[in-house]
Structures are given as structure tokens and as C-alpha cells.
Enzyme design. Sequence first.
Site, mmCIF file in Angstrom:
data_model
loop_
_atom_site.group_PDB
_atom_site.id
_atom_site.type_symbol
_atom_site.label_atom_id
_atom_site.label_comp_id
_atom_site.label_asym_id
_atom_site.label_seq_id
_atom_site.Cartn_x
_atom_site.Cartn_y
_atom_site.Cartn_z
ATOM 1 N N ARG A 111 -11.593 1.968 9.706
ATOM 2 C CA ARG A 111 -11.219 0.608 10.105
ATOM 3 C C ARG A 111 -12.443 -0.277 10.327
ATOM 4 O O ARG A 111 -12.308 -1.482 10.441
ATOM 5 C CB ARG A 111 -10.369 0.637 11.376
ATOM 6 N N ARG A 162 12.056 -9.956 4.974
ATOM 7 C CA ARG A 162 12.429 -8.538 4.960
ATOM 8 C C ARG A 162 13.567 -8.274 5.935
ATOM 9 O O ARG A 162 13.603 -8.805 7.038
ATOM 10 C CB ARG A 162 11.212 -7.687 5.326
ATOM 11 N N LYS A 216 0.827 -1.212 0.000
ATOM 12 C CA LYS A 216 0.000 0.000 0.000
ATOM 13 C C LYS A 216 0.861 1.262 0.000
ATOM 14 O O LYS A 216 0.588 2.209 -0.724
ATOM 15 C CB LYS A 216 -0.912 0.056 1.229
ATOM 16 N N ARG A 232 -0.856 -10.663 12.699
ATOM 17 C CA ARG A 232 -1.230 -9.376 12.117
ATOM 18 C C ARG A 232 -2.191 -9.571 10.950
ATOM 19 O O ARG A 232 -3.148 -8.806 10.784
ATOM 20 C CB ARG A 232 0.014 -8.614 11.653
ATOM 21 N N ARG A 243 13.612 -7.300 11.774
ATOM 22 C CA ARG A 243 12.841 -6.677 12.856
ATOM 23 C C ARG A 243 12.119 -7.752 13.665
ATOM 24 O O ARG A 243 11.718 -8.783 13.135
ATOM 25 C CB ARG A 243 11.807 -5.697 12.284
#
Length: 209
Positions: free
Chosen positions: A88, A127, A13, A166, A155
Site C-alpha cells: 500500500r 450498483r 480488479k 474512497r 449498500r
Amino acid sequence: MNIVLLGAPGAGKGTQAAKLVSQEGLCHISTGDILRSAVKNETELGKKAKSYMDAGDLVPDELIIDLMRERIQEPDTSKGVILDGFPRTTTQAVALDTMLSELGRPLDAALLIDVDPEVIVGRLTSRRMCKECGAIGTAADGDACKACGGEMYQRDDDNETTVRNRLDVYEKLTSPLIDYYRGCDLLISIDGDRDPDVVFADVKKSLGL
């Protein structure tokens, strides 16, 4: 043009929003940015929001909508806005529709960057980020940053368990929203599992830009 941007974490996004800002002059607005700006500038609405935030409470929908109304009327939004992170819920979506209609700036589209969850798991768990300059890469890039030579690391929230959690949260929260905008005939779904430039070309075509 006023757009609501939808898509799971890691769907791309942010990349597409940045391209729309750069090439079309749209203003990218996130709920977090609005709250931080209002609090920093000590506006009346910002002071109200800060009282909730300081108490650790969620800022009420009505206040978020009022902050959104304030932000959308600022000069840098004249060519249109990309709303990221809001609404949301369908309740927020209905309130947003009402507010935009009152301003004479109705929503043009709800743009969904759609990527298979398993692809996103693969993307996010591979990532890596540079400790020195913050550049984003992948595990395939090795241990050294291509930009500055700094150390690349993973991370804490990019592990598989956290990523899947998530995505589950996103699915539960956003599925009703996708159905809502589909029912309003505003949903545009774009396959995000392609080169970002190819995705953007499809985005522009779908939006009539």
C-alpha cells in the site's frame, strides 16, 4: 508469474484477478486473507498479528512481510501469485521486492486496471445487491434480482459522498506506488473501462500469457 494488482475501488480488479486464477492457475492473495488464515491456524506469526489486531492497532509492515513470505512458499502458489491490497506504500513495496528477491521469485509486473474516477462513481452509485443471494446488479436491473427474484438494494457505502472519499484516499495512497513501479519498469496500465473479457484479453497480451 508474480503480479501486484493495482486499481481503484470499482475498477474491476476482482473480476480480472478471478479470470487470472481460473485460466492461468495463479494464486490470488490479499492481505486480509493472509491475516485471517494465519490467525485462524494459530501460527506463530498469526498469534503476533492477532495481538495487534485485538488492540485495534495496525499490523506492522515487517510482520505483514513475514506473513507474506510464509504464504508465498505454500504449495498452491507454485504457478505464481496475484498480490491484492499489498503493498500500500512505497516502503512496503521496497520491502516486498527485497523479500521476493530473497525467495528467488521476483515481481514480474505491477498491473494497473485504470478507470476514470467519474466512470467509477457512476458504476458504484448505480450498483445494487440482492438481499437474498448477494448477487450484484445495477439500478437499471430494477428492484427484483435476476438470479433469485429477491429484493435489490443499495449498500450504504455506495452513495456518492462515500465513493468519492474512497477514491480520494486511494489516489493519495496509490499514486506514489504507481510512480514507484513505473520507475522500476514494472508498471503495466490497462484501460478498464471496457467489457471485462476485452480487458482480460489485453491483460493476457500485456503479461505475455
